[in-house]
Write an enzyme that holds these catalytic residues in place. Structure first.
Site, PDB file in Angstrom:
ATOM      1  N   HIS A   9       0.846  -1.195   0.000  1.00 18.23           N
ATOM      2  CA  HIS A   9       0.000   0.000   0.000  1.00 18.23           C
ATOM      3  C   HIS A   9       0.883   1.246   0.000  1.00 18.23           C
ATOM      4  O   HIS A   9       2.094   1.160   0.225  1.00 18.23           O
ATOM      5  CB  HIS A   9      -0.835   0.061   1.285  1.00 18.23           C
ATOM      6  CG  HIS A   9      -1.744  -1.090   1.497  1.00 18.23           C
ATOM      7  ND1 HIS A   9      -3.063  -1.053   1.152  1.00 18.23           N
ATOM      8  CD2 HIS A   9      -1.531  -2.324   2.038  1.00 18.23           C
ATOM      9  CE1 HIS A   9      -3.638  -2.206   1.476  1.00 18.23           C
ATOM     10  NE2 HIS A   9      -2.718  -2.998   2.011  1.00 18.23           N
ATOM     11  N   CYS A 115      -3.667   2.548  -5.311  1.00 20.68           N
ATOM     12  CA  CYS A 115      -2.624   2.297  -4.323  1.00 20.68           C
ATOM     13  C   CYS A 115      -1.932   0.968  -4.606  1.00 20.68           C
ATOM     14  O   CYS A 115      -2.625  -0.021  -4.856  1.00 20.68           O
ATOM     15  CB  CYS A 115      -3.293   2.285  -2.953  1.00 20.68           C
ATOM     16  SG  CYS A 115      -2.381   1.574  -1.600  1.00 20.68           S
TER      17      CYS A 115
END
Length: 133
Positions: A9, A115
């Site tokens: 992430h 992301c």
């Protein structure tokens, strides 16, 4: 817990800002969550900070949390050389610990997410090829 995924992430905070795992913990608490959802955070200086312990189910990629480890790079879409080195070392270590885990980005699990804003599967494929040489 059987770990089948290592999910990368980004914090979606401004690039190169000195945020930490403690900051993310605070942000997540402010949202009413139990605390930081990631297991590891990689700061702009390359420092790898711990979030949740591996035995505690993450809160980073629903509905895949129960069988995944979450890593968060501080930043939005530009990461430092130190972050890249730390990410490589951390993922190599985690794949030794969890040899059947697939390495992927949050966006690979949720088409509505960008992301971590890079192609994790290609990045990891290059790392794996370089480590076979």
């Amino acid at each position: 817990m059987s770990i089948t995924r290592i999910v990368i992430h980004c914090s979606d905070s401004p690039n190169f800002r000195d945020d930490t795992a403690e900051d993310i913990h605070r942000w997540h608490k402010e949202r009413g969550w139990d605390g930081i959802g990631y297991h590891h955070v990689i700061c702009v200086d390359g420092d790898v900070q711990n979030g949740r312990p591996h035995y505690w189910t993450g809160a980073h990629a629903s509905p895949y949390n129960a069988n995944s480890i979450g890593i968060c790079l501080i930043g939005r879409d530009q990461f430092t050389d130190a972050q890249w080195r730390s990410l490589e070392g951390l993922v190599l270590s985690l794949t030794n610990e969890y040899p059947y885990a697939e390495v992927l980005g949050h966006c690979d699990l949720n088409e509505h997410k960008s992301c971590p804003n890079f192609d994790v599967k290609s990045w990891w494929g290059n790392i794996e090829r370089n480590n076979l040489d």
